[in-house]
Write an enzyme that holds these catalytic residues in place. Structure first.
Site, PDB file in Angstrom:
ATOM      1  CG  ASN A 180     -21.538 -27.805 -57.094  1.00 44.61           C
ATOM      2  OD1 ASN A 180     -21.315 -28.232 -58.224  1.00 44.61           O
ATOM      3  ND2 ASN A 180     -22.181 -28.526 -56.186  1.00 44.61           N
ATOM      4  CD  GLU A 277     -24.325 -35.500 -58.090  1.00 42.86           C
ATOM      5  OE1 GLU A 277     -25.391 -35.116 -57.563  1.00 42.86           O
ATOM      6  OE2 GLU A 277     -23.287 -34.830 -58.105  1.00 42.86           O
ATOM      7  CB  CYS A 311     -25.923 -31.929 -55.241  1.00 45.56           C
ATOM      8  SG  CYS A 311     -24.453 -32.972 -55.342  1.00 45.56           S
ATOM      9  CD  GLU A 491     -20.204 -38.355 -61.418  1.00 43.33           C
ATOM     10  OE1 GLU A 491     -19.389 -38.401 -62.357  1.00 43.33           O
ATOM     11  OE2 GLU A 491     -20.703 -37.309 -60.991  1.00 43.33           O
TER      12      GLU A 491
END
Length: 517
Positions: A180, A277, A311, A491
C-alpha cells in the site's frame, strides 16, 4: 500516510510526464527492469526459474515480469550487505548524515518521477503519491539528523572507577514491505537502520515491486558503500529465506497479522529482533459536541486514503446517536462527490485498488454486510471509467454502511478497502467498551469539543496511535505502531533508534582487583 494535511496546499505543478509514463495507461511502454538490486546495481537473475506478472491497477495491463529470488540470490544480497556494513558502521554519525541528506536531496529532485511510477504500479492518486514521496524524504532527513546524536552514558562508580555504555548497530537488517505504501515503507525502514550504522536487505511486496529499487539507486548515487541497501524480489519463500538467514540480525515487517506471526516464529529460531507493524480495525469515536464539518472530513480521511488500503484506517466509525442523522447525511454526500478514475490526473481523488483479487475481496465484504443487515448508503459497486484505456482497471465506488452492529463481519474484520462502517452509541463508557473490543489495537480517534473528554477517552483507548480531532496524520518525528496483535516495536521518532541498535556496557576499574580468592 499523510505527513500533514497542509501538504495539499504546497503541491507543485505537475511536471511534464516522461514519454514512458505518458504511454503508461495505453500500455505501450514497460517499467525499467530488472527489479533486483545488490552490489550497487540492478541484477538480472541467471537461469531464473520463476517469474510473476506485475500489473498496473489503473488499466489491468501487465507492466513486467518479476524475477523471484531464491537462496543463491538471497545469499548474494546478504553478503553484499555484510560487506557494506563493515565500512558503513565505522563511519561517524556526521559522515552517514551527509550521505543521507544527499539521498533526500535526490528524492526531492526526482519527486515527480517517483510519484508517477508509484501511481502506475500501485493505483493511488498522484496527489497522494507525491505526499508519500515527501514522507520518505522527510524520514531520511529526520534520521540523518539523528545519526550524529547517537550516544551512550557515563556512570561514576566508587573509588574512581566508572562504566559507560555504547549504542552499537545490529548488523544486517531485513525490511519486508507492504503493497500500500511501497516507496514510503522502504524509506521508513531503511532510514533509521542506516542512520544507526546498519545495512539492509529489503523485500518489497511482489504486487508493487517497482519503486523500492529506485530508492536503492538513489542511496547508491548519494554515496553509500556498495551493497548497503539491497533489493530482493519475491514472495513467501524469499521472505522465509531472509528470516532464517544466519547473518541477518533483525527483521522489520509491515503486513498482515497471520504473516507477522509466521515471521516472528521464524525469527525466534535465531533469536533475531523483530519489528512488526500489522493490521488494524481501528475505532473512530465522534461525540455529539463535535464540529460536524471536521468530524465528517476526519471520517473520510480515516477511511478513503489510498482507496481505503491503510492499516491504521478508522473503519469502525462510532457516532453518538444525537448526531447520527446529520453526520450520515453529510458523510454520504461527501463520499458520493469523491472523483474516481485515472490516478495520474490531478483531479482524481480515488484511484484503483491494487489488484483484481483484492477488489473482488472488498466487494465481497460489502455483499456480506448487506446480507447481515447493514444498509448500503452509497457505493460498494464496481466502477468502470469512461476512458476505454482504464476499463480493465480495478475500481470501485467508496462505500458507507449504515445500521451496522458489532457482530457483523464488516465491523470485526479488516476489509482494507474503501468501506466505512457506521455504528451508533449512547454514552462515553459504552463507546469505549465497544471500541476496545478487538484483538487489534493499531490506531484510534476521537472527535469532541470537550478537551477533558478527549484526553480522558484517549487514555482508555487500547491503541498505539491515537488522534484527537484529526485522523491519519503521521509526521516522521512521531512514533507509529500498535498495541495487542497490531504489532511490536515502533517506526519513526527517536524511539526507533532502540530497535536498530544494541547496548554494550563497559566497566573500567581504576584501582586494584578486590578478589575473594
Amino acid at each position: 500516510m499523510l505527513q500533514k494535511l497542509v501538504l495539499f496546499r504546497f503541491l507543485r505543478p505537475a511536471a511534464i510526464l516522461s514519454a514512458a509514463l505518458r504511454c503508461a495507461s495505453s500500455g505501450t511502454v514497460d517499467v525499467k527492469v530488472p527489479l533486483n538490486f545488490w552490489c550497487g546495481d540492478r541484477v538480472k537473475i541467471k537461469d531464473v526459474s520463476t517469474t510473476e506478472p506485475v500489473y498496473e491497477p489503473a488499466t489491468g495491463r501487465v507492466l513486467c515480469e518479476l524475477e523471484l529470488c531464491g537462496s543463491l540470490e538471497v545469499n548474494q544480497a546478504v553478503q553484499a550487505a555484510q560487506s557494506a556494513y563493515q565500512a558503513w558502521s565505522r563511519m561517524s554519525g556526521m559522515e552517514r548524515a551527509h550521505i543521507m541528506i544527499e539521498a533526500a536531496r535526490i528524492i526531492e529532485n526526482r519527486r515527480e518521477d517517483i510519484a508517477e511510477i508509484e501511481v502506475v504500479n500501485n493505483g493511488k492518486s498522484i496527489t497522494e503519491a507525491r505526499m508519500d514521496v515527501d514522507s520518505a524524504r522527510l524520514c531520511i532527513e529526520y534520521y540523518a539528523g539523528v545519526a550524529s546524536t547517537l550516544a551512550g552514558q557515563h556512570i561514576q562508580l566508587p573509588g574512581g572507577s566508572f562504566a559507560y555504555t555504547r549504542r552499537e548497530p545490529l548488523g544486517v537488517c531485513v525490511g519486508i514491505g507492504a503493497w500500500n505504501y511501497p516507496f514510503q515503507i522502504a524509506a521508513w525502514k531503511s532510514a533509521p537502520a542506516l542512520a544507526c550504522g546498519n545495512s539492509m536487505v529489503f523485500k518489497p511486496s511482489p504486487v508493487t515491486p517497482v519503486t523500492a529499487v529506485m530508492l536503492a539507486e538513489i542511496y547508491a548515487k548519494a554515496g553509500t558503500p556498495e551493497g548497503l541497501f539491497n533489493i530482493v524480489q519475491g514472495g513467501q519463500e524469499t521472505g522465509s529465506l531472509l528470516c532464517h538467514h544466519p547473518d541477518v540480525a533483525k527483521v522489520s515487517f509491515t503486513g498482515s497479522v497471520p504473516t507477522g506471526k509466521k515471521i516472528m516464529e521464524m525469527c525466534s529460531k535465531g533469536v533475531k529482533q523483530v519489528t512488526l507493524e500489522l493490521g488494524g480495525k481501528s475505532p473512530l469515536l465522534i461525540f455529539e459536541d463535535s464540529d460536524l464539518g471536521n468530524a465528517v472530513k476526519g471520517a473520510l480521511m480515516a477511511n478513503f486514503l489510498s482507496q481505503g488500503q491503510v492499516c491504521s484506517n478508522g473503519t469502525r466509525v462510532f457516532v453518538q446517536r444525537q448526531m447520527l442523522p446529520e453526520f450520515l447525511e453529510e458523510v454520504v454526500r461527501r463520499t458520493k462527490d469523491i472523483e474516481i478514475g485515472d490516478p495520474l490526473l490531478e483531479s482524481t481523488r480515488m484511484g484503483a485498488l491494487v489488484s483484481r483479487p483484492h477488489l473482488d475481496r472488498v466487494l465481497g465484504y460489502v455483499e456480506q454486510a448487506r446480507k447481515e443487515g447493514a444498509k448500503v448508503l452509497c457505493g460498494g459497486e464496481p466502477f468502470v471509467p469512461l476512458d476505454p484505456k482504464l476499463r480493465g482497471g480495478y475500481y470501485m465506488t467508496p462505500c458507507v454502511l449504515g445500521d451496522c452492529t458489532d457482530d457483523m463481519t464488516c465491523v470485526k474484520e479488516e476489509i482494507f478497502g474503501p468501506v466505512m462502517s457506521v455504528l451508533s452509541f449512547e454514552t462515553e463508557e459504552e463507546a469505549l467498551l465497544r471500541a476496545n473490543n478487538s484483538a487489534l489495537g493499531l490506531a484510534a480517534g476521537v472527535f469532541t469539543s470537550d478537551v477533558k473528554r478527549a484526553h480522558r477517552v484517549v487514555e482508555h483507548l487500547k491503541a498505539g496511535s491515537c488522534f484527537i480531532n484529526n485522523y491519519n496524520i503521521t509526521p516522521v518525528e512521531v512514533p507509529f505502531g500498535g498495541f495487542k496483535m497490531s504489532g511490536i516495536g515502533r517506526e519513526n521518532g527517536q524511539v526507533t533508534v532502540e530497535h536498530y541498535t544494541q547496548m554494550k556496557t563497559v566497566f573500567v576499574e581504576m584501582g586494584d582487583v578486590d578478589s575473594l580468592f
